[in-house]
Design a protein around this motif. Structure first.
Motif: not given
Length: 149
Positions: A115-140
């Motif tokens: 719900t907020s920027i405080k949850d960024m860590g959870k979202v980033m972890g899942a996003a990096n796993q799901k988008l591995a190889g198809s997007a760079d971390g900076k853009t994510i």
């Protein structure tokens, strides 16, 4: 066929074609793969995700070096870096555009209940796993920040 075998075949083809720019890029890839194999305690073959990470690291290095050379008006060195980057990108999976990344991240945000920027860590972890190889971390990271703020 593994990435290493494909690189070896392409090196031979580039040598026969006397394509020095492609040969430089291919040799850089081969060196990085060999280094990764020795770091992984005597492994014969690298996993596909490890190969992609190695290629992404090489691409990022070339982009950063190219930016530095461009800022210092060293067009000769900038050109070399960009040629090698083109060769490396041929072996990377197709990168998603920003709108596709946003769609995936929106799904992840609802999935984890962020719900907020405080949850960024959870979202980033899942996003990096799901988008591995198809997007760079900076853009994510940029997309996650914009959607959560």
């Amino acid at each position: 066929m593994s990435l290493e075998q494909k690189i070896n075949q392409d090196i031979k083809a580039a040598m026969m074609a006397k394509d020095n720019a492609k040969l430089r890029g291919l040799r850089a890839i081969k060196a990085a793969i060999l280094l990764a194999k020795t770091e992984k305690t005597q492994v014969d073959e690298l996993h596909a995700d490890t190969e992609i990470k190695v290629l992404q690291k090489l691409a990022k290095q070339r982009k950063e070096s190219g930016d530095i050379y461009k800022n210092q008006n060293r067009d000769d060195l900038y050109q070399i870096e960009m040629e090698e980057l083109q060769v490396i990108e041929e072996y990377l999976p197709k990168q998603l555009d920003r709108s596709a990344i946003e769609d995936v991240v929106k799904g992840i945000i609802t999935e984890v209940g962020a719900t907020s920027i405080k949850d960024m860590g959870k979202v980033m972890g899942a996003a990096n796993q799901k988008l591995a190889g198809s997007a760079d971390g900076k853009t994510i990271s940029e997309v996650v920040k914009s959607l959560l703020s």
